[in-house]
Design an enzyme around this catalytic site. Structure first.
Site, short mmCIF file in Angstrom:
data_model
loop_
_atom_site.label_atom_id
_atom_site.label_comp_id
_atom_site.label_asym_id
_atom_site.label_seq_id
_atom_site.Cartn_x
_atom_site.Cartn_y
_atom_site.Cartn_z
N CYS A 128 -72.17 4.57 -0.07
CA CYS A 128 -71.28 3.46 0.23
C CYS A 128 -71.93 2.61 1.32
O CYS A 128 -72.25 3.13 2.40
CB CYS A 128 -69.95 4.04 0.73
N CYS A 174 -72.74 -3.29 -2.58
CA CYS A 174 -71.61 -2.34 -2.62
C CYS A 174 -71.83 -1.46 -3.84
O CYS A 174 -72.18 -1.97 -4.92
CB CYS A 174 -70.30 -3.12 -2.74
N1 DGL Z 1 -68.45 1.31 -2.42
C1 DGL Z 1 -68.37 0.82 -1.12
C2 DGL Z 1 -69.61 0.12 -0.64
O1 DGL Z 1 -70.68 0.41 -1.12
C3 DGL Z 1 -67.21 0.13 -0.57
C4 DGL Z 1 -66.02 -0.28 -1.19
C5 DGL Z 1 -64.90 -0.31 -0.22
O2 DGL Z 1 -64.34 0.75 -0.04
O3 DGL Z 1 -64.59 -1.36 0.34
O4 DGL Z 1 -69.55 -0.69 0.24
#
Ligand code: DGL
Length: 259
Positions: free
Chosen positions: A73, A183
C-alpha cells in the site's frame, strides 16, 4: 533458508495486485495476505492513525510467523514504513509511486500521478517528486472515490468510468505521456484506463519492482525458500471476503478474520 510465509498487507483488496507479482516471481513461497478493508480507505486518514493500523496488521502477521512483510500500500508505505522498520526486526518491503522511471522517460515533459491524498501529502512522496520530477509538469490527482468503489465490488461500473474521466481529463489536457499508478488498487483499473487515455500514454506501476525487491531482500537475508514446495496461499479480509475473492482465482482460499 526459511519456509516461513511472506506476509503482505494493504488497506483492502488492492494489494493483491502486488501479491500476484510476488507469487509469480516466487511461486514456492507460502504467503499470507491481509485485506484491512474494514478500515479502508487509509488515504483519508492522518499519519498517526495509519501508523496504528499498520502496526496492528504487522503484529498479526508476526503472530503468524511471517519472515518478511510487504506493505502493499503506497499510503501505508509513505506514512508508516520508517516507524515500522524502527519498531520491528523483520524486514519490510514498501511500495511507492514510480515517479523516477516516468520522469526519466517522458518526452512531453508532463506526467500524471494518480495516488491517494495520504500518499500525495506525505513527506516521502514530496522528496521523491522533488528529486526526480522538478523539471516536469506533474499533474497530481488524489483518486477520490476510486478505492471506495473497488472495495464495494464496483470495479467495472459506470460510476467508476465517470470518476476516472474526472481524474484523467486534466492529465489528457496537459498532454501527459506517462501515467504513474501510485496506489495498489489501481492496476485493476487497467482496462478502463487504456480505454479512456490516448493510445500513446504509457501506464506504469510498481508491482513488479516490489516483487524483485522482495526476492533480493530474501536472498540477502538468507530467508529465501529454496525448496520446490507447493505453497500455502492464505487470504484474510476483515470486511468483504467476497470482494477479495472476486479478484483472485476460483481456488484461492479466502477467509473472514476479525482484526
Ligand atoms: N491501496 C492503497 C495504496 O496503495 C490505498 C488505498 C486507501 O486505502 O486509500 O495507497
Amino acid at each position: 533458508m526459511s519456509t516461513h510465509p511472506i506476509g503482505i498487507f494493504d488497506s483492502g483488496v488492492g494489494g493483491t495486485s502486488i501479491w500476484r507479482e510476488i507469487h509469480a516471481l516466487l511461486p514456492h513461497e507460502h504467503t499470507i495476505y491481509l485485506a484491512d478493508s474494514k478500515h479502508a480507505p487509509y488515504g483519508h486518514k492522518g499519519k498517526e492513525r495509519i501508523i496504528e493500523l499498520c502496526k496492528k496488521n504487522t503484529e498479526l502477521l508476526l503472530e503468524k510467523n511471517c519472515k518478511l512483510i510487504v506493505v502493499a500500500c503506497n499510503t501505508a508505505t509513505t506514512n508508516a514504513i520508517a516507524v515500522l522498520r524502527a519498531s520491528y526486526e523483520v524486514p519490510f518491503i514498501g511500495i511507492e509511486p514510480a515517479i523516477k522511471p516516468a520522469a526519466l522517460q517522458s518526452k512531453s515533459k508532463a506526467v500524471g500521478i494518480l495516488a491517494t491524498k495520504g500518499t500525495l501529502s506525505s513527506a516521502l512522496f514530496h522528496e521523491t517528486s522533488n528529486l526526480h520530477a522538478s523539471h516536469l509538469t506533474v499533474i497530481e490527482r488524489d483518486g477520490e472515490g476510486i478505492v471506495e468503489l473497488i472495495e464495494a465490488g464496483r470495479l467495472d461500473s459506470p460510476e467508476m468510468r465517470s470518476v476516472l474521466n474526472v481524474h484523467l481529463q486534466p492529465m489528457i489536457d496537459a498532454n501527459i505521456d506517462y501515467l504513474v499508478l501510485g496506489c495498489s488498487h489501481y492496476p485493476y483499473l487497467m482496462p478502463m484506463l487504456l480505454d479512456i487515455l490516448p493510445k500513446h500514454v504509457k501506464i506504469i506501476d510498481s508491482g513488479a519492482a516490489v516483487a524483485r525487491q522482495t526476492k533480493a531482500i530474501l536472498t540477502k537475508t538468507k530467508l529465501l525458500n529454496t525448496r520446490l514446495i507447493r505453497p500455502k496461499l492464505e487470504f484474510y479480509s476483515n470486511a468483504r471476503p467476497d470482494v477479495l475473492k472476486s479478484l483472485l482465482s476460483e481456488r484461492a482460499k479466502v477467509e473472514y478474520l476479525d482484526f
